[in-house]
Every structure is written in C-alpha cells, then in structure tokens.
Design a protein around this motif. Structure first.
Motif, PDB file in Angstrom:
ATOM      1  N   LEU A 157       0.828  -1.210   0.000  1.00 22.31           N
ATOM      2  CA  LEU A 157       0.000   0.000   0.000  1.00 22.31           C
ATOM      3  C   LEU A 157       0.862   1.259   0.000  1.00 22.31           C
ATOM      4  CD1 LEU A 157      -2.745  -1.045   2.596  1.00 22.31           C
ATOM      5  CD2 LEU A 157      -2.969  -0.969   0.097  1.00 22.31           C
ATOM      6  N   ARG A 158       1.985   1.199   0.705  1.00 20.04           N
ATOM      7  CA  ARG A 158       2.877   2.358   0.779  1.00 20.04           C
ATOM      8  C   ARG A 158       3.542   2.621  -0.570  1.00 20.04           C
ATOM      9  NH1 ARG A 158       8.449   2.290   2.561  1.00 20.04           N
ATOM     10  NH2 ARG A 158       9.158   4.376   3.154  1.00 20.04           N
ATOM     11  N   ILE A 159       3.987   1.565  -1.233  1.00 16.41           N
ATOM     12  CA  ILE A 159       4.669   1.720  -2.521  1.00 16.41           C
ATOM     13  C   ILE A 159       3.719   2.253  -3.590  1.00 16.41           C
ATOM     14  CG2 ILE A 159       5.734   0.409  -4.409  1.00 16.41           C
ATOM     15  CD1 ILE A 159       6.941  -1.409  -2.243  1.00 16.41           C
ATOM     16  N   GLU A 160       2.496   1.752  -3.591  1.00 23.02           N
ATOM     17  CA  GLU A 160       1.531   2.145  -4.616  1.00 23.02           C
ATOM     18  C   GLU A 160       0.731   3.395  -4.244  1.00 23.02           C
ATOM     19  OE1 GLU A 160       1.590   0.770  -7.447  1.00 23.02           O
ATOM     20  OE2 GLU A 160       3.022  -0.795  -6.850  1.00 23.02           O
TER      21      GLU A 160
ATOM     22  N   THR B 178      -1.711   6.435   2.355  1.00 20.41           N
ATOM     23  CA  THR B 178      -2.163   7.722   2.898  1.00 20.41           C
ATOM     24  C   THR B 178      -3.658   7.941   2.678  1.00 20.41           C
ATOM     25  OG1 THR B 178       0.044   8.685   2.574  1.00 20.41           O
ATOM     26  CG2 THR B 178      -1.816  10.211   2.811  1.00 20.41           C
ATOM     27  N   PRO B 179      -4.209   7.704   1.476  1.00 16.44           N
ATOM     28  CA  PRO B 179      -5.661   7.854   1.322  1.00 16.44           C
ATOM     29  C   PRO B 179      -6.460   6.884   2.192  1.00 16.44           C
ATOM     30  CG  PRO B 179      -4.587   7.810  -0.820  1.00 16.44           C
ATOM     31  CD  PRO B 179      -3.558   7.420   0.180  1.00 16.44           C
TER      32      PRO B 179
ATOM     33  N   GLU C 262      -2.774  10.862   6.703  1.00 16.71           N
ATOM     34  CA  GLU C 262      -1.392  11.322   6.611  1.00 16.71           C
ATOM     35  C   GLU C 262      -0.591  10.971   7.863  1.00 16.71           C
ATOM     36  OE1 GLU C 262       1.939  12.918   4.880  1.00 16.71           O
ATOM     37  OE2 GLU C 262      -0.028  12.663   3.941  1.00 16.71           O
ATOM     38  N   ALA C 263      -1.175  11.216   9.046  1.00 13.59           N
ATOM     39  CA  ALA C 263      -0.436  11.007  10.297  1.00 13.59           C
ATOM     40  C   ALA C 263      -0.068   9.540  10.495  1.00 13.59           C
ATOM     41  CB  ALA C 263      -1.265  11.510  11.478  1.00 13.59           C
ATOM     42  N   LEU C 264      -1.030   8.645  10.341  1.00 16.69           N
ATOM     43  CA  LEU C 264      -0.763   7.225  10.524  1.00 16.69           C
ATOM     44  C   LEU C 264       0.165   6.693   9.441  1.00 16.69           C
ATOM     45  CD1 LEU C 264      -1.257   4.668  12.108  1.00 16.69           C
ATOM     46  CD2 LEU C 264      -3.362   4.290  10.789  1.00 16.69           C
ATOM     47  N   SER C 265       0.034   7.227   8.232  1.00 18.35           N
ATOM     48  CA  SER C 265       0.905   6.806   7.145  1.00 18.35           C
ATOM     49  C   SER C 265       2.360   7.159   7.442  1.00 18.35           C
ATOM     50  CB  SER C 265       0.465   7.464   5.836  1.00 18.35           C
ATOM     51  OG  SER C 265       1.347   7.133   4.783  1.00 18.35           O
TER      52      SER C 265
END
Length: 300
Positions: free
Chosen positions: A92-95, A99-100, A104-107
């Motif tokens: 999820l982070r790479i693609e 964040t969505p 933003e904070a947890l990401s």
C-alpha cells in the motif's frame, strides 16, 4: 535490561572495584532490583523442587518438551501474521494507497520502523502467543507452501507483468529463514532428525542414555549458550543490537522485519535448549531406573 538501560553484573563489579564509583544511586538500585529478582526466582525453583517430589524426571522432561513446542508454535504464528501484515502495508505504501486509506499522520508513523515494530509487529506477536497456547497444531507444511507461492508470485509478476518490489523478496527470505530455524527445533522435538545409527542402534537403552546425556550437555547446550551469550552480551551485540534499534534493510521500500530475523536465532537457541534439557532429564531417568522411563523406553 537493555531496553531499560539496567547495568549488568560487569558494570556492578567495575563500580565496586572503583574507589569513586561509576554508577549513580538510581542505576545501583536498578541493578540491585534485578539481582534480587534473579535470586528470588532461583530460590523459588529450589522450593518448588523440594515441595514436589512426586513429579518425576519424565514429567519434567515432558514439560520442557512442551515449552519448546510452544516457543516454536508462537514463533511460527508470529512470522506468519507479521509477514502478511507487513507485506500488505509495504504494498500500500509503494503504490501510494496507504495515505488515502489511513490518513497522513498514521501513514507517516507506519514509515518508521520503530513505530511499525512497536504498534504492529509486537501486538501480532502477543496474538501469536495466545494462538500458540490455544492451538496445538503446527503449520510448517503450510509455511513451506507459502514460501513456494511467494516465490512463484515473484517469478510470475517479474516475467509476465514486469512488476517486482523489494518487499516481495523480503517476504520470501523472512518466511524461508523462519521455516528452517524454527522447523529445526520442531524436528528435534518430534525426533525427526536423521541419525547415523550404525553403532548407536545396536546399543542398550542405558548406553544410548549415556550418549544422549553427554551429547546434549557437551555438544547441544553449549551451542545454544554461545548463541545467547555472544548474541546478547552487550547492547551492540549482533543479535540484540538489531532488535533494540529496529534495524531495517537498505531498501526503503521493503519490509521492516530485518530486526525480527536477528531474533530468529534467539528463538532457535531457546527452543533447542529446552529440548536438550528435556533429553537430558529423560535419559537421566533411564540411568536412575525410573519406572516411567523404563515404560517409555520399552514403548519406543
């Protein structure tokens, strides 16, 4: 001790030998509390042994073998759950879906190895401890299948879809290392290791018991002890260092599990040590002519 910064016995010895002292009062209290707990546990063990003479050596052997099996089960469920969870987060982070999906904070927190380890990996380890207590089955066959499937997905995505990410290889290595290190201890628990029985097979039960006892004491336990002492001697040691610092791979877009792989050897050493102690107790029971040991030997 390392997480809390508690001085060890070496620091205490240096403090006592130095006329001016090297440790503060707070550190001395921490060290004293640690030593006190160690002595209390030691005397509680002696008290337990004296109060339970009805528990035989074979009973203790069975208990140690059960502990070894529990450690291995908990380790298996830990790497299974963490592997799935961390690979999903990495994907999820790479693609740019993370964040969505979580904000933003947890990401940003999930981008930090220490945060992901503390709030994702450790809770999954706690869940694994519970699962290992409830479930008595082991899934090493399934873990081997998962390693094959993971590798197959890499080949498929690379040569057909021209898609490959660092976390995919990290997942294979993570499960592959766990499969061999944890399955080694489990195979020892189940007595499945290949033995050279040309001479051993023709020996009497007592002769086998002598060989198993001295083999476990002189060859088995020292290996486990060396792994634990050398790997956890100081805060910078090869095994405890990566765990404390949440060490991660050089690839910033891989899985954050490299520090856990350093802990694989610790799990291996502990589980193997439990099983070697189980071997020692069961074979000593044979040497002292314990009735339950004789029955077990006849059945085997």
């Amino acid at each position: 001790m390392f997480w809390l910064g508690v001085p060890g016995v070496d620091d205490l010895t240096e403090h006592l030998s130095d006329t001016e002292g090297t440790l503060s009062t707070g550190k001395l209290l921490q060290t004293g509390a640690f030593l006190a707990v160690s002595f209390i546990i030691f005397f509680l063990i002696i008290r337990w042994v004296k109060k339970t003479p009805q528990i035989s050596l074979m009973d203790d052997s069975t208990r140690y073998a059960a502990w070894a099996a529990y450690v291995v089960r908990a380790a298996f469920w830990s790497i299974f759950l963490i592997g799935i969870a961390d690979s999903v987060i990495s994907f999820l982070r790479i693609e740019d879906f993370l964040t969505p999906l979580v904000g933003e904070a947890l990401s940003q927190n999930l981008d930090k190895a220490s945060w992901r380890g503390t709030f994702v990996h450790y809770p999954l380890i706690a869940i694994s401890l519970v699962i290992a207590k409830v479930s008595r089955s082991l899934g090493f066959t399934w873990l081997a299948l998962l390693v094959v499937i993971s590798e197959f997905c890499i080949v498929l995505s690379r040569f057909i879809f021209s898609y490959e990410q660092a976390f995919m290889g990290d997942l294979v290595r993570f499960w592959y290392a766990g499969l061999f290190l944890f399955a080694s201890a489990y195979t020892l628990v189940e007595g499945g290791h290949v033995r050279v029985d040309v001479v051993y097979a023709s020996m009497s039960h007592r002769a086998k018991a002598w060989i198993n006892t001295f083999g476990s004491i002189l060859l088995g336990l020292p290996v486990c002890w060396i792994i634990l002492t050398m790997g956890m001697d100081t805060k910078q040691s090869s095994l405890i260092g990566p765990i404390i610092s949440f060490e991660m791979s050089q690839s910033g877009y891989g899985m954050y599990v490299k520090y856990l792989m350093a802990g694989f050897l610790l799990v291996f050493a502990v589980s193997m040590a439990f099983q070697f102690v189980s071997y020692i107790l069961s074979n000593i029971a044979i040497l002292v002519h314990a009735k339950d040991a004789q029955i077990a030997g006849e059945e085997s």
